[in-house]
Write a protein that holds these residues in place. Structure first.
Motif, PDB file in Angstrom:
ATOM      1  N   GLY A  77       1.054  -1.487   0.394  1.00 12.05           N
ATOM      2  CA  GLY A  77      -0.144  -0.137   0.361  1.00 12.05           C
ATOM      3  C   GLY A  77       1.137   1.239   0.028  1.00 12.05           C
ATOM      4  N   ARG A  78       0.528   2.342  -0.078  1.00 12.14           N
ATOM      5  CA  ARG A  78       1.146   4.030  -0.124  1.00 12.14           C
ATOM      6  C   ARG A  78       0.060   4.531   1.433  1.00 12.14           C
ATOM      7  NH1 ARG A  78      -1.644   6.615  -5.165  1.00 12.14           N
ATOM      8  NH2 ARG A  78      -3.588   5.129  -4.014  1.00 12.14           N
ATOM      9  N   VAL A  79       1.740   4.828   1.283  1.00 13.67           N
ATOM     10  CA  VAL A  79       1.202   6.207   2.827  1.00 13.67           C
ATOM     11  C   VAL A  79       0.774   7.254   2.459  1.00 13.67           C
ATOM     12  CG1 VAL A  79       1.758   6.871   5.030  1.00 13.67           C
ATOM     13  CG2 VAL A  79       1.279   4.378   4.416  1.00 13.67           C
ATOM     14  N   ARG A  80       0.020   8.808   2.569  1.00 14.20           N
ATOM     15  CA  ARG A  80       0.813   9.595   1.982  1.00 14.20           C
ATOM     16  C   ARG A  80       0.496  11.134   3.421  1.00 14.20           C
ATOM     17  NH1 ARG A  80      -2.854  12.662  -2.547  1.00 14.20           N
ATOM     18  NH2 ARG A  80      -1.504  13.965  -2.211  1.00 14.20           N
ATOM     19  N   VAL A  81       1.496  11.566   3.503  1.00 10.67           N
ATOM     20  CA  VAL A  81       1.266  12.529   4.591  1.00 10.67           C
ATOM     21  C   VAL A  81       1.762  13.962   3.946  1.00 10.67           C
ATOM     22  CG1 VAL A  81       2.527  13.318   6.904  1.00 10.67           C
ATOM     23  CG2 VAL A  81       2.775  10.639   5.958  1.00 10.67           C
ATOM     24  N   GLY A  82       1.112  14.891   5.135  1.00 11.08           N
ATOM     25  CA  GLY A  82       1.480  16.128   4.587  1.00 11.08           C
ATOM     26  C   GLY A  82       0.703  16.899   5.212  1.00 11.08           C
ATOM     27  N   VAL A  83       0.794  18.469   5.518  1.00 12.33           N
ATOM     28  CA  VAL A  83       0.475  19.357   6.005  1.00 12.33           C
ATOM     29  C   VAL A  83      -0.941  19.821   5.864  1.00 12.33           C
ATOM     30  CG1 VAL A  83       1.141  21.315   7.167  1.00 12.33           C
ATOM     31  CG2 VAL A  83       3.349  20.403   6.834  1.00 12.33           C
ATOM     32  N   ALA A  84      -1.472  19.223   6.367  1.00 14.62           N
ATOM     33  CA  ALA A  84      -3.130  19.918   6.823  1.00 14.62           C
ATOM     34  C   ALA A  84      -3.868  21.167   7.075  1.00 14.62           C
ATOM     35  CB  ALA A  84      -4.368  18.794   7.748  1.00 14.62           C
ATOM     36  N   ALA A  85      -2.801  21.398   7.976  1.00 14.94           N
ATOM     37  CA  ALA A  85      -2.932  23.110   8.710  1.00 14.94           C
ATOM     38  C   ALA A  85      -1.774  23.605   9.368  1.00 14.94           C
ATOM     39  CB  ALA A  85      -4.278  22.699   9.451  1.00 14.94           C
ATOM     40  N   SER A  86      -1.888  25.101   8.778  1.00 14.33           N
ATOM     41  CA  SER A  86      -0.950  25.009  10.277  1.00 14.33           C
ATOM     42  C   SER A  86      -1.437  26.329  11.014  1.00 14.33           C
ATOM     43  CB  SER A  86       0.238  26.024   9.297  1.00 14.33           C
ATOM     44  OG  SER A  86       1.677  26.411   9.797  1.00 14.33           O
ATOM     45  N   GLY A  87      -1.064  26.779  12.325  1.00 13.50           N
ATOM     46  CA  GLY A  87      -1.703  27.500  13.081  1.00 13.50           C
ATOM     47  C   GLY A  87      -0.430  28.289  13.941  1.00 13.50           C
ATOM     48  N   ARG A  88      -0.378  29.141  14.624  1.00  8.95           N
ATOM     49  CA  ARG A  88       0.525  29.897  15.503  1.00  8.95           C
ATOM     50  C   ARG A  88       1.548  29.139  15.869  1.00  8.95           C
ATOM     51  NH1 ARG A  88       1.717  33.528  20.328  1.00  8.95           N
ATOM     52  NH2 ARG A  88      -0.351  32.312  20.591  1.00  8.95           N
ATOM     53  N   THR A  89       1.279  28.185  16.775  1.00  5.02           N
ATOM     54  CA  THR A  89       1.832  26.960  17.569  1.00  5.02           C
ATOM     55  C   THR A  89       1.717  25.389  17.492  1.00  5.02           C
ATOM     56  OG1 THR A  89       0.543  27.610  18.664  1.00  5.02           O
ATOM     57  CG2 THR A  89       2.056  28.964  19.741  1.00  5.02           C
ATOM     58  N   GLY A  98      -1.655  15.704   8.543  1.00  3.68           N
ATOM     59  CA  GLY A  98      -2.153  14.777   7.648  1.00  3.68           C
ATOM     60  C   GLY A  98      -2.287  13.443   7.260  1.00  3.68           C
ATOM     61  N   PHE A  99      -2.820  12.350   7.580  1.00  2.00           N
ATOM     62  CA  PHE A  99      -2.032  11.227   7.204  1.00  2.00           C
ATOM     63  C   PHE A  99      -3.079  10.247   6.444  1.00  2.00           C
ATOM     64  CE2 PHE A  99      -0.248  11.879  11.276  1.00  2.00           C
ATOM     65  CZ  PHE A  99       1.122  12.000  10.392  1.00  2.00           C
ATOM     66  N   ARG A 100      -2.892   8.957   4.411  1.00  2.00           N
ATOM     67  CA  ARG A 100      -3.988   9.025   4.488  1.00  2.00           C
ATOM     68  C   ARG A 100      -3.120   7.268   3.666  1.00  2.00           C
ATOM     69  NH1 ARG A 100      -5.642  11.132  -1.345  1.00  2.00           N
ATOM     70  NH2 ARG A 100      -6.647   9.513  -0.379  1.00  2.00           N
ATOM     71  N   MET A 101      -4.028   5.990   4.280  1.00  2.00           N
ATOM     72  CA  MET A 101      -3.078   4.585   4.089  1.00  2.00           C
ATOM     73  C   MET A 101      -3.962   3.949   2.300  1.00  2.00           C
ATOM     74  SD  MET A 101      -2.301   2.826   7.314  1.00  2.00           S
ATOM     75  CE  MET A 101      -1.913   1.217   6.513  1.00  2.00           C
ATOM     76  N   ALA A 161      -2.136  20.715  -3.623  1.00  2.00           N
ATOM     77  CA  ALA A 161      -1.273  19.566  -4.815  1.00  2.00           C
ATOM     78  C   ALA A 161      -0.428  18.408  -3.352  1.00  2.00           C
ATOM     79  CB  ALA A 161      -0.064  20.618  -5.197  1.00  2.00           C
ATOM     80  N   ALA A 162      -0.635  19.141  -2.032  1.00  2.00           N
ATOM     81  CA  ALA A 162      -0.391  18.731  -1.162  1.00  2.00           C
ATOM     82  C   ALA A 162      -1.008  18.232   0.480  1.00  2.00           C
ATOM     83  CB  ALA A 162       0.981  19.326  -0.393  1.00  2.00           C
ATOM     84  N   ALA A 163      -2.777  18.707  -0.773  1.00  2.00           N
ATOM     85  CA  ALA A 163      -3.663  18.564   0.492  1.00  2.00           C
ATOM     86  C   ALA A 163      -3.868  16.686   0.810  1.00  2.00           C
ATOM     87  CB  ALA A 163      -4.444  18.812  -0.099  1.00  2.00           C
ATOM     88  N   VAL A 164      -4.221  17.216   1.998  1.00  2.00           N
ATOM     89  CA  VAL A 164      -4.512  15.157   2.932  1.00  2.00           C
ATOM     90  C   VAL A 164      -6.000  15.425   3.857  1.00  2.00           C
ATOM     91  CG1 VAL A 164      -3.631  13.795   4.171  1.00  2.00           C
ATOM     92  CG2 VAL A 164      -1.670  14.968   3.015  1.00  2.00           C
ATOM     93  N   PRO A 165      -6.721  15.206   3.523  1.00  2.00           N
ATOM     94  CA  PRO A 165      -8.201  14.718   3.964  1.00  2.00           C
ATOM     95  C   PRO A 165      -7.909  14.334   5.357  1.00  2.00           C
ATOM     96  CG  PRO A 165      -8.928  14.097   1.955  1.00  2.00           C
ATOM     97  CD  PRO A 165      -7.002  13.749   1.949  1.00  2.00           C
ATOM     98  N   VAL A 166      -8.791  15.917   6.482  1.00  2.00           N
ATOM     99  CA  VAL A 166      -8.369  15.490   7.657  1.00  2.00           C
ATOM    100  C   VAL A 166      -9.164  14.817   7.841  1.00  2.00           C
ATOM    101  CG1 VAL A 166      -7.727  16.731  10.162  1.00  2.00           C
ATOM    102  CG2 VAL A 166      -5.861  16.928   7.515  1.00  2.00           C
ATOM    103  N   MET A 167      -9.836  13.650   9.367  1.00  2.00           N
ATOM    104  CA  MET A 167     -11.280  13.526   9.870  1.00  2.00           C
ATOM    105  C   MET A 167     -11.868  14.858  10.718  1.00  2.00           C
ATOM    106  SD  MET A 167     -10.022  10.117  11.155  1.00  2.00           S
ATOM    107  CE  MET A 167      -9.705   9.621  12.591  1.00  2.00           C
ATOM    108  N   SER A 168     -12.684  14.975  10.525  1.00  2.00           N
ATOM    109  CA  SER A 168     -13.852  15.800  11.209  1.00  2.00           C
ATOM    110  C   SER A 168     -14.178  15.249  12.770  1.00  2.00           C
ATOM    111  CB  SER A 168     -14.723  16.280  10.518  1.00  2.00           C
ATOM    112  OG  SER A 168     -15.623  16.208   9.774  1.00  2.00           O
TER     113      SER A 168
END
Length: 74
Positions: A3-15, A20-23, A67-74
Motif C-alpha cells: 500500500g501507499r501512505v501519504r503524509v502532508g501538512v493539513a493545517a498550520s497555526g501560530r504554535t 494528515g495521513f492517508r493509507m 497538490a499536498a492536500a491530505v483530507p483530515v477527519m472531522s
C-alpha cells in the motif's frame, strides 16, 4: 499486501501544525485509513506553546494547498 501512505501538512497555526495521513492501496485512490496528528511548538524553558518563526511558517505554508492536500477527519 502492499500500500501507499501519504503524509502532508493539513493545517498550520501560530504554535501548532496538523499533519494528515492517508493509507491507500497501490492501484486506487481509496482510503483504507486516515488520520491527523497535531504537534505543538513548545518553549523548552517554560513548557508553554511558543509561536513558530516566520521562516518556519513560510516553509510549512509552501506545503499547503491542493497538490499536498491530505483530507483530515472531522
Amino acid at each position: 499486501m502492499q500500500g501507499r501512505v501519504r503524509v502532508g501538512v493539513a493545517a498550520s497555526g501560530r504554535t501548532s501544525l496538523d499533519f494528515g495521513f492517508r493509507m491507500l492501496p497501490m492501484d486506487r485512490d481509496l482510503d483504507h485509513a486516515r488520520g491527523v496528528r497535531t504537534i505543538v511548538h513548545v518553549d523548552p524553558t517554560t513548557l508553554e506553546p511558543k509561536p513558530w518563526s516566520d521562516e518556519f511558517r513560510a516553509a510549512m505554508a509552501d506545503g499547503l494547498g491542493p497538490a499536498a492536500a491530505v483530507p483530515v477527519m472531522s
